[in-house]
Design an enzyme around this catalytic site. Structure first.
Site, short mmCIF file in Angstrom:
data_model
loop_
_atom_site.label_atom_id
_atom_site.label_comp_id
_atom_site.label_asym_id
_atom_site.label_seq_id
_atom_site.Cartn_x
_atom_site.Cartn_y
_atom_site.Cartn_z
N CYS A 25 -3.00 4.93 2.58
CA CYS A 25 -4.10 3.98 2.39
C CYS A 25 -5.07 4.05 3.56
O CYS A 25 -4.67 3.97 4.72
CB CYS A 25 -3.56 2.56 2.25
SG CYS A 25 -4.86 1.38 1.83
N CYS A 63 0.82 -1.22 0.00
CA CYS A 63 0.00 0.00 0.00
C CYS A 63 0.85 1.26 0.00
O CYS A 63 2.05 1.22 0.27
CB CYS A 63 -0.86 0.06 1.26
SG CYS A 63 -2.03 -1.27 1.46
N CYS A 121 -5.99 1.57 -2.39
CA CYS A 121 -5.15 2.76 -2.61
C CYS A 121 -4.39 2.74 -3.93
O CYS A 121 -3.78 3.74 -4.30
CB CYS A 121 -4.18 2.96 -1.44
SG CYS A 121 -2.85 1.75 -1.34
N CYS A 173 -2.58 -2.98 -3.48
CA CYS A 173 -3.84 -2.82 -2.77
C CYS A 173 -4.93 -2.37 -3.73
O CYS A 173 -4.72 -1.48 -4.56
CB CYS A 173 -3.66 -1.79 -1.65
SG CYS A 173 -5.16 -1.32 -0.79
#
Length: 146
Positions: free
Chosen positions: A36, A32, A66, A63
């Site tokens: 995030c 991430c 994000c 992710c």
């Protein structure tokens, strides 16, 4: 080891660090941006990367929430990951909320995408996995269904 500055950036979802590093979560194999909005992982499960190409080389997936690579994650790949989580954790009290957390997505989007790709809801798939496991455990035994 995660420094105090990196940890603070992660738990505060600080976007000013997004151009400096990415963090990967060992337990769920996702990486991430520091900003995030997902629930922060345990500090001991984090690896920090300053080379943005390294997390994927180490087997981490970007992710869904994000989008640390700046592009959406492929739905089929994400559904495979969700299915793996279901298969590995079928014996636990796995809610849609917890599944969404583990797969780094929202509950409604996860349910929609999973059903679009598999024609089943995550709950239906979880029930299938549990029934298959029960059948596998019962067939070679003298145990009753009850």
């Amino acid at each position: 080891m995660v420094t105090d500055t990196e940890w603070k950036a992660i738990i505060e979802n600080n976007p000013s660090y997004d151009d400096q590093f990415r963090y990967a979560v060992k337990t769920i194999k996702i990486f991430c941006r520091p900003s995030c909005p997902s629930r922060p992982p345990k500090r001991e499960n984090i690896t920090v990367y300053y080379d943005f190409t390294e997390p994927e080389k180490d087997g981490f997936r970007p992710c869904k929430r994000c989008q640390p690579n700046g592009k959406p994650v492929d739905d089929t790949l994400w559904v495979e990951e969700i299915d793996t989580i279901l298969q590995e954790q079928y014996a636990e009290n796995l809610t849609l909320k917890e599944l969404a957390y583990l797969a780094h997505g929202s509950e409604s989007h996860l349910r929609h995408v999973f059903k679009k790709v598999t024609q089943k809801t995550p709950s239906q798939r979880l029930l299938d996995i549990r029934l298959t496991a029960a059948k596998k455990a019962l067939l070679p035994s003298d145990k009753t269904i009850s």
